[in-house]
Design a protein around this motif. Structure first.
Motif, PDB file in Angstrom:
ATOM      1  N   GLU A 210      41.085  44.670  47.203  1.00  0.00           N
ATOM      2  CA  GLU A 210      39.846  45.465  47.158  1.00  0.00           C
ATOM      3  C   GLU A 210      39.875  46.461  46.002  1.00  0.00           C
ATOM      4  N   GLU A 211      41.072  46.931  45.642  1.00  0.00           N
ATOM      5  CA  GLU A 211      41.174  47.889  44.526  1.00  0.00           C
ATOM      6  C   GLU A 211      40.844  47.196  43.204  1.00  0.00           C
ATOM      7  N   VAL A 212      41.272  45.952  43.071  1.00  0.00           N
ATOM      8  CA  VAL A 212      40.917  45.181  41.883  1.00  0.00           C
ATOM      9  C   VAL A 212      39.411  44.889  41.884  1.00  0.00           C
ATOM     10  N   ALA A 213      38.902  44.560  43.069  1.00  0.00           N
ATOM     11  CA  ALA A 213      37.472  44.221  43.184  1.00  0.00           C
ATOM     12  C   ALA A 213      36.578  45.397  42.807  1.00  0.00           C
ATOM     13  N   GLU A 214      37.007  46.620  43.122  1.00  0.00           N
ATOM     14  CA  GLU A 214      36.214  47.802  42.742  1.00  0.00           C
ATOM     15  C   GLU A 214      36.041  47.854  41.225  1.00  0.00           C
ATOM     16  N   LEU A 215      37.116  47.612  40.516  1.00  0.00           N
ATOM     17  CA  LEU A 215      37.080  47.659  39.046  1.00  0.00           C
ATOM     18  C   LEU A 215      36.200  46.529  38.497  1.00  0.00           C
ATOM     19  N   VAL A 216      36.372  45.350  39.056  1.00  0.00           N
ATOM     20  CA  VAL A 216      35.549  44.216  38.607  1.00  0.00           C
ATOM     21  C   VAL A 216      34.079  44.490  38.907  1.00  0.00           C
ATOM     22  N   GLY A 217      33.819  45.068  40.073  1.00  0.00           N
ATOM     23  CA  GLY A 217      32.441  45.395  40.437  1.00  0.00           C
ATOM     24  C   GLY A 217      31.818  46.343  39.431  1.00  0.00           C
ATOM     25  N   PHE A 218      32.582  47.330  39.003  1.00  0.00           N
ATOM     26  CA  PHE A 218      32.049  48.256  37.994  1.00  0.00           C
ATOM     27  C   PHE A 218      31.779  47.516  36.684  1.00  0.00           C
ATOM     28  N   LEU A 219      32.731  46.705  36.241  1.00  0.00           N
ATOM     29  CA  LEU A 219      32.542  45.992  34.966  1.00  0.00           C
ATOM     30  C   LEU A 219      31.342  45.051  35.019  1.00  0.00           C
ATOM     31  N   ALA A 220      31.021  44.565  36.217  1.00  0.00           N
ATOM     32  CA  ALA A 220      29.894  43.639  36.375  1.00  0.00           C
ATOM     33  C   ALA A 220      28.571  44.372  36.569  1.00  0.00           C
ATOM     34  N   SER A 221      28.626  45.683  36.637  1.00  0.00           N
ATOM     35  CA  SER A 221      27.417  46.445  36.971  1.00  0.00           C
ATOM     36  C   SER A 221      26.595  46.793  35.734  1.00  0.00           C
ATOM     37  N   GLU A 222      25.390  47.237  35.999  1.00  0.00           N
ATOM     38  CA  GLU A 222      24.491  47.725  34.942  1.00  0.00           C
ATOM     39  C   GLU A 222      25.149  48.890  34.198  1.00  0.00           C
ATOM     40  N   ALA A 223      25.855  49.737  34.950  1.00  0.00           N
ATOM     41  CA  ALA A 223      26.420  50.978  34.394  1.00  0.00           C
ATOM     42  C   ALA A 223      27.460  50.718  33.309  1.00  0.00           C
ATOM     43  N   ALA A 224      28.050  49.517  33.291  1.00  0.00           N
ATOM     44  CA  ALA A 224      29.136  49.241  32.350  1.00  0.00           C
ATOM     45  C   ALA A 224      28.653  48.535  31.080  1.00  0.00           C
ATOM     46  N   GLY A 225      27.387  48.735  30.747  1.00  0.00           N
ATOM     47  CA  GLY A 225      26.781  47.993  29.647  1.00  0.00           C
ATOM     48  C   GLY A 225      27.354  48.250  28.259  1.00  0.00           C
ATOM     49  N   TYR A 226      28.060  49.372  28.075  1.00  0.00           N
ATOM     50  CA  TYR A 226      28.597  49.680  26.739  1.00  0.00           C
ATOM     51  C   TYR A 226      30.114  49.468  26.685  1.00  0.00           C
ATOM     52  N   LEU A 227      30.650  48.861  27.734  1.00  0.00           N
ATOM     53  CA  LEU A 227      32.101  48.659  27.842  1.00  0.00           C
ATOM     54  C   LEU A 227      32.384  47.177  27.617  1.00  0.00           C
ATOM     55  N   SER A 228      32.984  46.831  26.493  1.00  0.00           N
ATOM     56  CA  SER A 228      33.229  45.406  26.230  1.00  0.00           C
ATOM     57  C   SER A 228      34.447  45.222  25.333  1.00  0.00           C
ATOM     58  N   GLY A 229      35.057  44.053  25.454  1.00  0.00           N
ATOM     59  CA  GLY A 229      36.196  43.698  24.609  1.00  0.00           C
ATOM     60  C   GLY A 229      37.496  44.370  25.014  1.00  0.00           C
ATOM     61  N   GLN A 230      37.555  44.861  26.267  1.00  0.00           N
ATOM     62  CA  GLN A 230      38.732  45.632  26.692  1.00  0.00           C
ATOM     63  C   GLN A 230      39.594  44.858  27.693  1.00  0.00           C
ATOM     64  N   VAL A 231      40.876  45.179  27.672  1.00  0.00           N
ATOM     65  CA  VAL A 231      41.798  44.689  28.701  1.00  0.00           C
ATOM     66  C   VAL A 231      42.192  45.908  29.519  1.00  0.00           C
ATOM     67  N   ILE A 232      41.764  45.954  30.761  1.00  0.00           N
ATOM     68  CA  ILE A 232      41.958  47.152  31.579  1.00  0.00           C
ATOM     69  C   ILE A 232      43.031  46.876  32.638  1.00  0.00           C
ATOM     70  N   SER A 233      44.073  47.680  32.588  1.00  0.00           N
ATOM     71  CA  SER A 233      45.185  47.498  33.529  1.00  0.00           C
ATOM     72  C   SER A 233      44.887  48.173  34.849  1.00  0.00           C
ATOM     73  N   ILE A 234      45.374  47.558  35.924  1.00  0.00           N
ATOM     74  CA  ILE A 234      45.305  48.179  37.260  1.00  0.00           C
ATOM     75  C   ILE A 234      46.610  47.810  37.949  1.00  0.00           C
ATOM     76  N   ASN A 235      47.563  48.751  37.910  1.00  0.00           N
ATOM     77  CA  ASN A 235      48.934  48.357  38.258  1.00  0.00           C
ATOM     78  C   ASN A 235      49.790  49.469  38.873  1.00  0.00           C
ATOM     79  N   GLY A 236      49.186  50.525  39.396  1.00  0.00           N
ATOM     80  CA  GLY A 236      49.992  51.567  40.039  1.00  0.00           C
ATOM     81  C   GLY A 236      50.927  52.272  39.079  1.00  0.00           C
ATOM     82  N   ALA A 237      50.497  52.372  37.800  1.00  0.00           N
ATOM     83  CA  ALA A 237      51.251  53.077  36.746  1.00  0.00           C
ATOM     84  C   ALA A 237      52.499  52.325  36.266  1.00  0.00           C
ATOM     85  N   MET A 238      52.496  50.996  36.421  1.00  0.00           N
ATOM     86  CA  MET A 238      53.651  50.195  35.944  1.00  0.00           C
ATOM     87  C   MET A 238      53.856  50.315  34.442  1.00  0.00           C
ATOM     88  N   ILE A 239      52.742  50.310  33.700  1.00  0.00           N
ATOM     89  CA  ILE A 239      52.858  50.440  32.235  1.00  0.00           C
ATOM     90  C   ILE A 239      51.815  51.444  31.767  1.00  0.00           C
TER      91      ILE A 239
END
Ligand code: NDP
Length: 239
Positions: A210-239
């Motif tokens: 669900e934590e990954v899904a929240e991020l994907v949901g944002f990227l798929a939303s209208e609000a994320a229209g200016y965010l592109s070409g990025q690799v976004i990590s979600i890893n509990g501060a691993m890197i």
């Protein structure tokens, strides 16, 4: 209502993404390969809570079958949200890695990305609005022992994300990758025990789908229209 396709919607992360996109108001195509029953259960659950969803199955490594299935779907209109989430791992130290293990992992994550995304791109561009989210991995950023094949596939997927983002940016289509660390799904069963997770993850736990899904949901939303070409990590501060 925007139409969304989530490949690997029968799996742990994919199912959570399907639920999230449905909650955001998308009609969701819940995709499976071998476990259509699981995708059907996810779609039924979404419908039971008032959403719109349907299951479908094809093997993303089968270019012809994938194209045929997508052409059938496109008859009802463009798919404007695409989440390339299907993936497998087949681990072995590289010195002992069979050609079959190498090819199988690349085939699902990388050729699968091509087979699914290419037929959907032009119809999406024509609508002047689209969201493509590719599920990569921390292994594609920093590597991981025993996963040279998986790291190669995910690293290439990250690079493809950046290149495609450039091509489609002027048409209102964003392309991003989400790179999870260790997420609690069937994929990590028997791979990481609790002690190993504590050692590898500063937050000392696996992430939840669900934590990954929240991020994907944002990227798929209208609000994320200016965010592109990025690799976004979600890893509990691993890197
Ligand atoms: P699961 O094993 O739970 O799900 C994998 C999904 O991929 C299933 O829905 C499966 O379909 C589908 N799939 C596999 N092979 C094919 C194929 N040939 N054609 C079509 N679909 C296929 O894994 P997760 O939910 O954990 O993983 C989802 C994504 O997240 C993957 O890309 C994975 O690499 C990535 N990831 C996962 C991490 C984790 O720790 N769990 C960490 C980093 C990245 P079916 O079951 O119907 O055959």
């Amino acid at each position: 209502m925007k139409r969304a396709l989530v490949t690997g919607g029968s799996g742990g992360i994919g199912a959570a993404i399907c639920r999230k996109l449905a909650a955001q108001g998308c009609e969701v195509l819940v995709h499976a390969n071998s476990q259509l029953d699981r995708a059907e259960a996810v779609a039924a659950e979404i419908r039971a809570t008032g959403g719109v969803a349907r299951a479908l199955a094809f093997d993303v490594t089968d270019a012809e079958a994938t194209k045929a299935a997508l052409e059938r779907e496109l008859e009802a209109g463009a798919i404007q949200v695409l989440v390339n989430n299907a993936g497998i791992h087949a681990d072995a130290v590289f010195a002992g890695m069979s050609q079959e293990k190498w090819a199988r992992v690349i085939d699902v994550s990388l050729n699968g990305f091509y087979n699914v995304t290419q037929p959907l791109t032009l119809p999406m561009l024509r609508t002047r609005w689209g969201r493509i989210v590719n599920i990569g991995s921390v292994a594609g950023i920093v590597g991981n022992r025993g996963q040279v094949n998986y790291a190669a596939a995910k690293g290439a997927l990250h690079a493809a994300t950046k290149a495609l983002a450039l091509e489609v940016a002027s048409r209102g289509v964003t392309v991003n990758a989400v790179a999870p660390g260790i997420i609690d799904t069937g994929m990590i069963e028997g791979v990481f025990d609790a002690e190993t997770i504590k050692r590898l993850v500063p937050m000392q736990r696996a992430g939840r789908p669900e934590e990954v899904a929240e991020l994907v949901g944002f990227l798929a939303s209208e609000a994320a229209g200016y965010l592109s070409g990025q690799v976004i990590s979600i890893n509990g501060a691993m890197i």
